[in-house]
Enzyme design. Structure first.
Site, PDB file in Angstrom:
ATOM      1  N   GLY A 181       0.542  -0.958  -0.375  1.00 50.99           N
ATOM      2  CA  GLY A 181      -0.351   0.170   0.319  1.00 50.99           C
ATOM      3  C   GLY A 181       0.826   1.290   0.353  1.00 50.99           C
ATOM      4  CB  SER A 197      -8.844  -4.542  -1.223  1.00 48.27           C
ATOM      5  OG  SER A 197      -9.285  -3.569  -2.095  1.00 48.27           O
ATOM      6  CG  ASN A 208      -0.203  -7.276  -1.642  1.00 49.80           C
ATOM      7  OD1 ASN A 208      -0.786  -7.372  -2.415  1.00 49.80           O
ATOM      8  ND2 ASN A 208      -0.783  -7.727  -0.401  1.00 49.80           N
TER       9      ASN A 208
END
Length: 204
Positions: A62, A173, A139
């Protein structure tokens, strides 16, 4: 080096909206020479999943979505850095504003929606850092409009197999419609099997 100027820098970043401040921070880290990581403390050394971590504190996905500054973050002392989430094709993510500061809690809310530059851009950056020390995880995610999302994850594993210390499969998510459907048992079993198959094929 920046400590004397930190109050000024912090004030300037706080004057920007949260996402612009994040982008400015990434750009500054790209330009500045990577800091020299502190000497590891053997008391913090951790072994997990067949890997030796200098310490158990890592940077989650992120922050550095596109593998722009993994070495800069390792230089700050993280035991590992996780880049992403990365999808096969570039995508813009959700409309702005999508990052919100919670000043009283010293936190942020992130509703980005898997915005990233795609596999090719991140792979080029990871290839440039090949051979450098430090654990960098990848990721992987699926494009919002993918017809076969499990295939996107397997493709991510295959693409980055030579450069990832380990993989994280992002099916949590809430910002990608329908993504959490992959948490159902049958879907998750299929996704894991395809991801592991891609990993084993790349290793062979």
């Amino acid at each position: 080096m920046i400590q004397p100027f930190w109050p000024l820098i912090r004030g300037a970043l706080a004057a920007l909206d949260a996402e612009t401040a994040h982008r400015a921070t990434i750009t500054a880290l790209e330009i500045a020479p990577p800091p020299r990581p502190p000497a590891p403390d053997p008391r913090l050394a951790t072994r997990a999943f067949g890997l030796d971590f200098p310490n158990p504190v890592g940077l989650a996905a992120g922050f550095d979505k596109d593998a722009r500054v993994p070495d800069a973050m390792l230089g700050l002392g993280f035991g590992f850095v996780e880049i992403g989430s990365i999808t096969p094709l570039p995508q813009a993510g959700n409309p702005r504003p999508r990052v919100f500061r919670l000043r009283e809690n010293r936190g942020v809310i992130n509703r980005m929606g898997f915005n990233n530059d795609g596999h090719a851009a991140a792979l080029e950056r990871l290839e440039r850092r090949a051979g450098r020390p430090g654990l960098v995880a990848v990721n992987v995610g699926a494009n919002k409009d993918a017809a076969d999302r499990a295939a996107d994850y397997a493709r991510g594993v295959a693409t980055f197999a030579a450069h990832a210390a380990f993989f994280v499969i992002n099916v949590s998510s809430p910002n990608t419609p329908g993504l959490r459907d992959l948490q159902a048992k049958a879907a998750l079993d299929d996704l894991a099997a395809r991801g592991l198959g891609a990993r084993d094929q790349a290793a062979a």
